[in-house]
Design a protein around this motif. Sequence first.
Motif, PDB file in Angstrom:
ATOM      1  N   HIS A 109     -19.988  11.136 -53.360  1.00  0.00           N
ATOM      2  CA  HIS A 109     -19.542  10.677 -52.048  1.00  0.00           C
ATOM      3  C   HIS A 109     -19.345   9.167 -51.977  1.00  0.00           C
ATOM      4  CE1 HIS A 109     -20.490  14.701 -50.642  1.00  0.00           C
ATOM      5  NE2 HIS A 109     -21.723  14.573 -51.110  1.00  0.00           N
ATOM      6  N   PHE A 139     -21.463  13.425 -45.144  1.00  0.00           N
ATOM      7  CA  PHE A 139     -20.352  12.950 -45.975  1.00  0.00           C
ATOM      8  C   PHE A 139     -19.306  14.051 -46.176  1.00  0.00           C
ATOM      9  CE2 PHE A 139     -24.393  11.109 -47.697  1.00  0.00           C
ATOM     10  CZ  PHE A 139     -24.324   9.939 -46.959  1.00  0.00           C
ATOM     11  N   ARG A 140     -19.744  15.289 -46.248  1.00  0.00           N
ATOM     12  CA  ARG A 140     -18.797  16.399 -46.422  1.00  0.00           C
ATOM     13  C   ARG A 140     -18.012  16.670 -45.141  1.00  0.00           C
ATOM     14  NH1 ARG A 140     -23.406  18.694 -48.935  1.00  0.00           N
ATOM     15  NH2 ARG A 140     -23.772  19.958 -47.081  1.00  0.00           N
TER      16      ARG A 140
END
Length: 457
Positions: free
Chosen positions: A299, A452-453
């Motif tokens: 990430h 983050f996803r």
Amino acid sequence: MLEQLLAAWIGRQRWFGGKGRPIDRVSIDSDATIESGDPGLRHLIVSVWQEGTRDRYQLLLGMRSDLPERLSHALIGNYGPYTFQEGPSHSDWYAYDAVHDHELTPWLLDCMGRDCDWETVRFRHLPDLEIDTSLRSLVLGAEQSNTSLVFGDAYICKLFRRLVPGINPELEIVTALAERHAPHIAQPYGWVETDLDGVPTTLAFMQEFLSNSNDGWDLALASVRDFYATVSGVSAADAGGDFAGESFRLGAATARVHHELAEAFPTDVIETHEVKRMSEGFRQRLGRAVAEVPELREHVGAIEAVYHRVQELTTEVPVQRVHGDYHLGQVMRTNTDWVVLDFEGEPGQPLAERTALSSPLRDVAGMLRSFDYAARHLLAGRPDAASLEPKAEEWAARNRTAFLDGYTDGGGTISAGDAALLRAFEMAKAVYEVGYEARNRPAWIGIPLAAFRRTGL
């Protein structure tokens, strides 16, 4: 003798900050007798030395010739022969943590109410307020770094265990806001102080106890639990226990608190080169986190893209006093509105950092992260966690939006440039959370990683 007892006892206390490191020695810096007799009470400040570093802690030391069973859990050790200046003599005394002794703790109320001075310890109360000294105390068990005593349904008194020279930010902020009749705080009543290194230092702070209120975290979890229990296809807006209305009101209350803080304390702006330096600090902390938690590596590009947008800002950023550790566990819902608690900032950080001016967006980001935590907290360890992930995202998104809408409706500002800075604060907070969970609660590491996803940045 007492130093040896304390050295063996203090490392086992949940509020002790030096866990995992050997204690080299303990020394007593000050020892004030508050109550002589049996039971007796002393106020101690002790230094704990570990690997060349020194931390100071506060202790209310109870002394009894016969320790009742109800205090056995608070025992420090058998002290041996001891004689108070004006008390009985016995061959044996038991030393114990007196915060658990409801026969002794009323001295806190009594001394505050009378503005007493006991040797180096000073007790003060706010003018024009009377303190009921007849109430019995109970220790709250949830705190990690301090100890709080609840007196009846009226007061909560927080004892700061690990001492840092200076006025505690919570005392400073809450009394200043109370003078302005700010609506979203609990009424302060009094405090205890001494001098450390020649500096007035807060030992304890007492406020109104919000007995008929609910913790924001518990309310949010109840809403999430209700939503998870609904059948497929029912939206978060239509599920029982929808929290969005409360999130909106909490956002408005947060904006009002920020306005009151800006009125009560100095404000400033940080120029663009300082903003770039702040962004670089985010990036450095990211590098350290990646070295500790390899799961973050995938990430890094997305996170650094967020930080880069902050470096491109060309406007000054307003800064002021802020809460500093803002999340759903720091707010209480009363019968009328939200109340904000615990203005001391992150207890593990230096006092100068906790009192430094910062962007109010730091608090906003902290609460947004807290909504994510509430949404995903109940997924940890569930076999159906993957199927509930869309509901977690929906609940978090709905309440994050409602909070931001309430914040702007309440007078808070989030411009286009602010949005970039807010996102960076969120990312920095999530990076910190990943490291914390990896060290302390590995099963929860998926909660901050989802930040983050989700965005696909």
